[in-house]
Design a protein around this motif. Sequence first.
Motif, short mmCIF file in Angstrom:
data_model
loop_
_atom_site.label_atom_id
_atom_site.label_comp_id
_atom_site.label_asym_id
_atom_site.label_seq_id
_atom_site.Cartn_x
_atom_site.Cartn_y
_atom_site.Cartn_z
N TRP A 17 0.84 -1.19 0.00
CA TRP A 17 0.00 0.00 0.00
C TRP A 17 0.88 1.25 0.00
O TRP A 17 2.10 1.17 0.13
N THR A 70 0.52 5.76 1.18
CA THR A 70 -0.31 6.81 1.78
C THR A 70 -1.00 7.67 0.72
O THR A 70 -2.01 8.29 1.01
N TRP A 71 -0.46 7.71 -0.48
CA TRP A 71 -1.02 8.53 -1.55
C TRP A 71 -2.06 7.78 -2.39
O TRP A 71 -2.57 8.30 -3.38
N CYS A 72 -2.41 6.56 -1.99
CA CYS A 72 -3.28 5.69 -2.77
C CYS A 72 -4.67 5.61 -2.13
O CYS A 72 -4.84 4.94 -1.11
N PRO A 73 -5.70 6.28 -2.71
CA PRO A 73 -7.04 6.25 -2.11
C PRO A 73 -7.62 4.85 -1.88
O PRO A 73 -8.15 4.60 -0.79
N CYS A 127 -6.03 2.15 -1.25
CA CYS A 127 -5.26 1.58 -0.14
C CYS A 127 -5.81 2.09 1.19
O CYS A 127 -6.02 1.31 2.13
N LEU A 128 -6.04 3.39 1.25
CA LEU A 128 -6.52 4.00 2.49
C LEU A 128 -7.94 3.55 2.82
O LEU A 128 -8.31 3.50 3.99
N LYS A 129 -8.70 3.19 1.80
CA LYS A 129 -10.05 2.69 2.01
C LYS A 129 -10.01 1.28 2.61
O LYS A 129 -10.87 0.93 3.43
N ILE A 157 -7.60 -0.08 4.60
CA ILE A 157 -6.97 -0.20 5.92
C ILE A 157 -7.98 -0.29 7.07
O ILE A 157 -7.84 -1.17 7.92
N PHE A 169 1.15 9.10 8.71
CA PHE A 169 -0.16 8.48 8.53
C PHE A 169 -0.56 7.71 9.80
O PHE A 169 -1.68 7.85 10.30
N HIS A 201 -3.87 7.59 12.44
CA HIS A 201 -4.75 6.46 12.15
C HIS A 201 -4.30 5.26 12.99
O HIS A 201 -3.14 4.88 12.94
N GLU A 219 -8.05 -2.93 -5.15
CA GLU A 219 -8.78 -2.94 -3.87
C GLU A 219 -9.43 -4.29 -3.62
O GLU A 219 -10.01 -4.90 -4.52
#
Length: 176
Positions: free
Chosen positions: A64, A66-69, A71-73, A75, A106, A110, A156
């Motif tokens: 993943w 930190t700049w990948c939407p 990926c952040l979804k 987690i 990040f 989080h 995803e």
Amino acid sequence: MKQNLMILLAALLALTGGIMLQKFTASPAQLQAKPRLDIKLPDVKGKMRDINEWRGKILIINFWATWCPPCLKEIPEFVKLQTELTSKNVQFIGIAIEEQEPVAEFLASHSVNYPMLIGGDAGIALSQQLGNIVGAVPFTVIVNPTGQIVHRHPGELSKNRLLELLSPLIDQAQTH
């Protein structure tokens, strides 16, 4: 024409004989040898972590950034699943394909309940070695308790799909 056919037949016989000889002369250990994952990366605090720390568990290794939407979804779902599935021998491991600083920032805001390793450029290469042929992020690998990769997922991964993939592994682990 007849001579070409004879040469072709001889070549096929030689090839078949070579394959059979190799099969029958290989030791049982060579035939059953399975590649082991060899991952050693630092965590966010710089401590080297070895994938063997989690030997015998069902691993979900998630590459993943930190700049990948997407990926952040994923987690927050992975955090929930880690809590729910810990007792079922499941371990999530995040591998960030960037440097330590943005990952630490990040994680400061989080709450994540599973190890986050810093892969950087080596993480990109590692994801490719593990089957990420398209270079997708996120990229998730599921590893069974014996250390074999049983599923690769570029992009995803939904909670429902992940649970579908994990269910047979969890059932199998609980019967042993």
